[in-house]
Motif scaffolding. Sequence first.
Motif, short mmCIF file in Angstrom:
data_model
loop_
_atom_site.label_atom_id
_atom_site.label_comp_id
_atom_site.label_asym_id
_atom_site.label_seq_id
_atom_site.Cartn_x
_atom_site.Cartn_y
_atom_site.Cartn_z
N THR A 242 0.84 -1.20 0.00
CA THR A 242 0.00 0.00 0.00
C THR A 242 0.88 1.25 0.00
O THR A 242 2.09 1.18 0.24
CB THR A 242 -0.91 0.03 1.25
OG1 THR A 242 -0.09 0.22 2.41
CG2 THR A 242 -1.73 -1.23 1.36
N SER A 243 0.26 2.38 -0.21
CA SER A 243 0.99 3.64 -0.20
C SER A 243 1.53 3.98 1.19
O SER A 243 2.38 4.84 1.33
CB SER A 243 0.11 4.77 -0.72
OG SER A 243 -1.03 4.91 0.10
N GLU A 244 1.04 3.29 2.22
CA GLU A 244 1.52 3.51 3.58
C GLU A 244 2.85 2.79 3.85
O GLU A 244 3.46 2.98 4.90
CB GLU A 244 0.49 3.05 4.62
CG GLU A 244 -0.70 3.99 4.77
CD GLU A 244 -1.74 3.77 3.68
OE1 GLU A 244 -1.98 2.60 3.30
OE2 GLU A 244 -2.30 4.77 3.19
N PHE A 245 3.28 1.91 2.92
CA PHE A 245 4.54 1.19 3.12
C PHE A 245 5.68 2.20 3.26
O PHE A 245 5.81 3.11 2.44
CB PHE A 245 4.82 0.25 1.95
CG PHE A 245 6.11 -0.51 2.10
CD1 PHE A 245 6.18 -1.62 2.92
CD2 PHE A 245 7.25 -0.11 1.42
CE1 PHE A 245 7.36 -2.33 3.08
CE2 PHE A 245 8.44 -0.81 1.56
CZ PHE A 245 8.49 -1.91 2.39
N ASP A 246 6.48 2.03 4.29
CA ASP A 246 7.59 2.94 4.56
C ASP A 246 8.90 2.30 4.12
O ASP A 246 9.32 1.29 4.68
CB ASP A 246 7.63 3.26 6.06
CG ASP A 246 8.68 4.28 6.43
OD1 ASP A 246 9.39 4.80 5.53
OD2 ASP A 246 8.81 4.56 7.63
N SER B 32 11.86 1.51 6.85
CA SER B 32 11.34 0.78 8.00
C SER B 32 11.97 -0.60 8.05
O SER B 32 12.55 -1.07 7.07
CB SER B 32 9.81 0.66 7.90
OG SER B 32 9.45 -0.15 6.80
#
Length: 84
Positions: A61-65, A68
């Motif tokens: 998803t676009s939330e993947f960092d 991290s």
Amino acid sequence: MSKYKFNKDERYAVWKVLGPNCQWCKEPVAFKDCHIDHIIPESILTDSEKLEDVLSKYGLTSEFDINSFENWIPTHPSCNQSKS
């Protein structure tokens, strides 16, 4: 070259959890010599089209960092620097 600056605790956690072997050549790497590498390159952060394509390709998803623990692996300095 990574723009993200890994602190000692992050480096140790990645090395300890993923094992004391370089994830590229599979040979042992001492913690003191260990580099941390990004699986998905940090460089794509500046190219939104490429970033979107890579995230989509891997079902992320676009939330993947990118900066991290999920995207970090322990490597030898030579293995990390020999690829591009």
